[in-house]
Design a protein around this motif. Structure first.
Motif, mmCIF file in Angstrom:
data_model
loop_
_atom_site.group_PDB
_atom_site.id
_atom_site.type_symbol
_atom_site.label_atom_id
_atom_site.label_comp_id
_atom_site.label_asym_id
_atom_site.label_seq_id
_atom_site.Cartn_x
_atom_site.Cartn_y
_atom_site.Cartn_z
ATOM 1 N N LEU A 61 -1.286 15.483 -3.429
ATOM 2 C CA LEU A 61 -1.074 15.703 -2.009
ATOM 3 C C LEU A 61 -0.899 14.386 -1.271
ATOM 4 C CD1 LEU A 61 -0.852 17.724 0.266
ATOM 5 C CD2 LEU A 61 -3.320 17.600 0.551
ATOM 6 N N LYS A 62 -1.687 13.390 -1.614
ATOM 7 C CA LYS A 62 -1.579 12.079 -0.963
ATOM 8 C C LYS A 62 -0.211 11.461 -1.239
ATOM 9 C CE LYS A 62 -5.818 11.598 0.596
ATOM 10 N NZ LYS A 62 -6.149 11.567 1.965
ATOM 11 N N LEU A 63 0.271 11.607 -2.463
ATOM 12 C CA LEU A 63 1.580 11.068 -2.813
ATOM 13 C C LEU A 63 2.671 11.783 -2.023
ATOM 14 C CD1 LEU A 63 3.122 9.060 -4.545
ATOM 15 C CD2 LEU A 63 3.149 10.739 -6.373
ATOM 16 N N GLN A 64 2.561 13.103 -1.886
ATOM 17 C CA GLN A 64 3.539 13.861 -1.101
ATOM 18 C C GLN A 64 3.505 13.419 0.366
ATOM 19 O OE1 GLN A 64 5.930 16.178 -2.193
ATOM 20 N NE2 GLN A 64 6.669 15.824 -0.135
ATOM 21 N N GLU A 65 2.315 13.155 0.900
ATOM 22 C CA GLU A 65 2.199 12.675 2.285
ATOM 23 C C GLU A 65 2.889 11.328 2.443
ATOM 24 O OE1 GLU A 65 -1.967 12.635 3.136
ATOM 25 O OE2 GLU A 65 -2.097 14.835 3.194
ATOM 26 N N PHE A 66 2.733 10.469 1.425
ATOM 27 C CA PHE A 66 3.383 9.157 1.461
ATOM 28 C C PHE A 66 4.903 9.308 1.443
ATOM 29 C CE2 PHE A 66 5.187 5.531 -0.909
ATOM 30 C CZ PHE A 66 4.901 4.518 -0.002
ATOM 31 N N ASP B 134 6.634 11.927 2.361
ATOM 32 C CA ASP B 134 7.031 12.495 3.655
ATOM 33 C C ASP B 134 7.071 11.423 4.735
ATOM 34 O OD1 ASP B 134 7.277 14.984 2.549
ATOM 35 O OD2 ASP B 134 5.292 15.688 3.212
#
Length: 174
Positions: free
Chosen positions: A2-7, A9
């Motif tokens: 999830l953190k990687l996806q937020e990055f 995004d």
């Protein structure tokens, strides 16, 4: 994850695409220069099947980018990128040859390689400038990765075939 996806995004939503295009172009120029330096140094060491096969395997980890929606490429563009990669690989296959020195095989130095490398850099830069107005940056990155992978795999297979042909012909004459 999830953190990687937020990055990812954040990168695609907060940073203007022109900065991504310029930054990735400079990174590509740096990587192209590094490829030339590595190739020049590699020509001084004997070649082996392992040294031919490993680069595409290492590059294959880049396919993980397609886990993220921003990098996914529509099927017709996948086919286009693969076809262009195959076209470029033919040139590399033709211009990559080996020579025997001291009972070992080496990649023959080729003046054409530097011309091909910089031509590919220029073609990629121009294509990126043109296509970035109609294709988003992530998708464009995915297309260029597919193109590069579609180029390096056939090239390395061609190198492996040439390597074994020369090795077998040397063994027959010994």
């Amino acid at each position: 994850m999830l953190k990687l996806q937020e990055f990812v995004d954040f990168i695609f939503n907060e940073i203007p695409s022109i900065y991504l295009i310029v930054g990735s172009t400079f990174l590509f120029l740096f990587m192209g220069t590094m490829a030339f330096i590595v190739r020049t140094k590699a020509a001084k060491r004997p070649i082996s099947p392992k040294r031919i096969i490993l680069p595409p395997l290492f590059m294959s980890t880049g396919a993980l980018m397609f886990l993220f929606e921003e990098f996914r490429v529509p099927f017709p563009q996948v086919i286009e990128a693969i076809c262009v990669g195959l076209l470029f690989s033919v040139v590399l296959i033709i211009t990559t040859n080996f020579e025997e020195k001291d009972d070992k095989l080496y990649v023959k130095k080729s003046k054409a390689f530097i011309i091909i490398l910089f031509s590919l850099l220029i073609i990629r830069f121009v294509a990126k400038l043109i296509l970035s107005s109609s294709i988003n940056v992530g998708e464009l990155g995915g297309m260029f990765w597919i193109l590069a992978f579609g180029m390096i795999v056939p090239w390395r297979i061609g190198m492996l075939v040439k390597y074994y042909k020369l090795k077998n012909s040397i063994e027959k004459t010994s």
